[in-house]
Design an enzyme around this catalytic site. Structure first.
Site, PDB file in Angstrom:
ATOM      1  N   LYS A 119       0.624  -1.317   0.144  1.00 55.06           N
ATOM      2  CA  LYS A 119      -0.003  -0.078  -0.045  1.00 55.06           C
ATOM      3  C   LYS A 119       0.751   1.388   0.011  1.00 55.06           C
ATOM      4  O   LYS A 119       2.259   1.270   0.334  1.00 55.06           O
ATOM      5  CB  LYS A 119      -1.046  -0.156   1.215  1.00 55.06           C
TER       6      LYS A 119
HETATM    7  C1  LIG Z   1      -5.595  -4.227   0.421  1.00 54.71           C
HETATM    8  C2  LIG Z   1      -6.855  -3.936   0.476  1.00 54.71           C
HETATM    9  C3  LIG Z   1      -7.804  -4.158   1.699  1.00 54.71           C
HETATM   10  C4  LIG Z   1      -7.353  -4.940   2.668  1.00 54.71           C
HETATM   11  O1  LIG Z   1      -6.256  -4.465   3.453  1.00 54.71           O
HETATM   12  P1  LIG Z   1      -5.441  -5.497   4.210  1.00 54.71           P
HETATM   13  O2  LIG Z   1      -4.516  -4.498   4.814  1.00 54.71           O
HETATM   14  O3  LIG Z   1      -4.801  -6.291   3.022  1.00 54.71           O
HETATM   15  O4  LIG Z   1      -6.236  -6.584   5.105  1.00 54.71           O
HETATM   16  C5  LIG Z   1      -9.179  -3.940   1.455  1.00 54.71           C
HETATM   17  N1  LIG Z   1      -9.768  -3.454   0.409  1.00 54.71           N
HETATM   18  C6  LIG Z   1      -8.957  -2.791  -0.582  1.00 54.71           C
HETATM   19  C7  LIG Z   1      -9.412  -2.226  -1.929  1.00 54.71           C
HETATM   20  C8  LIG Z   1      -7.626  -3.081  -0.711  1.00 54.71           C
HETATM   21  O5  LIG Z   1      -6.890  -3.100  -1.655  1.00 54.71           O
END
Ligand SMILES: *Cc1c(COP(=O)(O)O)cnc(C)c1O
Length: 378
Positions: free
Chosen positions: A188
């Site tokens: 992210k």
């Molecule tokens: C990465 C992501 C999540 C979940 O986050 P995690 O930290 O991997 O649990 C939820 N929604 C979207 C759109 C994502 O890209």
């Protein structure tokens, strides 16, 4: 320890160390305190200050943030949550974890985000929440339907997993007054290795979210009070953020200016180079006000182009296979013409701060070749 430098278009996405993360983690390890500690609370305060909000609640993952936010907003068994099908499956799993039903909606093909009218058309008497997904880092403005939602007692819970750092108007996503969830997972915009965060709408919701993430125990008692007991107030999860992850987040946040500048620069390089390819449509973003997270293009004969790109060692991906067509979610299927059409067109180009602008130009060069080969096979 130095920041590894591995220029690389073979990967679609990649965590990016800004320098100092390893040392910060080591300091936590040597301190012997790995749970939710002052380091975690410092991270919460630092993110709150960055966003311009009173407080934030750190948790283990973005998925946990969504789940806790839904529960805190009163979403429970039998209720409906309006959600775009075009998102990571985690969004949907968080809804199912509450015993609620996803009501899938279509998206605007030029932004891959849900539009206010689409949400209005999906509301039923069972709707308790709407969950816009800020695809690729794009802020979503639902102010035109905010009154309607409020009158009907429907919460807006933003899945801002892609959108850390982006602006909506004059304020950052997270500071708009909506209940907002971020992911700080490996790839992210900002990473804690693993992590998530909730931005509550008020102090009461913050307290509820803290209790929910920490086994329903009153946190001040759990951590600080010198007593022989503690008070369990409600049902709760075990989802506090470890200080090891928070230490990484603190370093990433201190260097976030560089990370966001790198993402914007790479986006502009892609946009300028892709302008020469008439058969390819970049799903554009307002890069001045957003921190781009994914570089999605819509291409003809996607399967063949995808294969050609992979054969050239380019780390293309697809974000995302639509959820309403997944087997696990088939009970909630409904026809979504736009999503079903673009599902066969979207392809994500490599997009991460390890990449240089020259590499983006190289990726587009490979795309041009791949389109020619795939087109000739038709
Ligand atoms: C990465 C992501 C999540 C979940 O986050 P995690 O930290 O991997 O649990 C939820 N929604 C979207 C759109 C994502 O890209």
């Amino acid at each position: 320890m130095s920041t590894p430098s591995r220029p690389d278009a073979a990967r679609n996405a990649s965590p990016f160390l800004l320098g100092g993360e390893a040392e910060a983690m080591a300091a936590v390890l040597l301190s012997g305190q790995y749970g939710h500690t002052d380091v975690t609370e410092t991270f919460e305060k630092n993110v709150a200050a960055f966003l311009g909000v009173p407080e934030t609640v750190a948790v283990t993952t973005g998925t946990a943030a969504l789940h806790i936010a839904l529960v805190a907003a009163g979403v429970g068994p039998g209720s409906e949550v309006v959600v775009p099908s075009l998102t990571f499956c985690a969004t949907i799993q968080a809804i199912l974890a509450c015993g609620a039903n996803p009501h899938f909606v279509d998206v605007n093909p030029d932004a891959l985000c849900v539009e206010p009218e689409e949400i209005l058309g999906a509301l039923t008497r069972a709707t308790t929440a709407v969950m816009p997904v800020l695809f690729g880092g794009r802020a979503i403005d639902l102010s035109s339907i905010a009154d309607t939602l409020q009158e009907r007692g429907i919460a807006v819970i933003e899945d801002a997993a892609h959108a850390f750092g982006s602006f909506r108007g004059d304020v950052r996503v997270g500071a708009t007054g909506d209940l907002t969830c971020f992911s700080f997972g490996p790839i992210k915009n900002l990473t804690c290795g693993q992590g998530g965060m909730i931005v509550p709408r008020n102090a009461q919701e913050a307290q509820l979210a803290r209790s929910l993430r920490g086994l329903g125990i009153v946190e001040s008692q759990a951590r600080r009070a010198v007593t022989t007991s503690y008070s369990v107030e409600r049902f709760g999860f075990r989802q506090q953020m470890s200080s090891i992850n928070a230490a990484i987040g603190n370093v990433q946040l201190a260097n976030f200016d560089q990370a966001q500048a790198d993402r914007k620069k790479l986006w502009r390089a892609y946009r300028a180079t892709l302008a020469d390819l008439s058969s390819v449509k970049l799903v554009d973003v307002d890069v001045d006000n957003s921190v781009p997270h994914l570089c999605v293009v819509r291409v003809p004969y996607r399967e063949a182009v995808f294969e050609e790109m992979r054969a050239r060692g380019i780390g293309v991906g697809v974000h995302y296979p639509p959820n309403h067509q997944q087997r696990a979610f088939s009970s909630w299927y409904r026809e979504l013409p736009v999503t079903e059409r673009i599902a066969g067109e979207i392809m994500s180009l490599p997009f991460h701060p390890h990449m240089s602008e020259d590499e983006a130009v190289g990726v587009v060069e490979s795309l041009k070749e791949s389109l020619a080969v795939a087109g000739a096979q038709r």
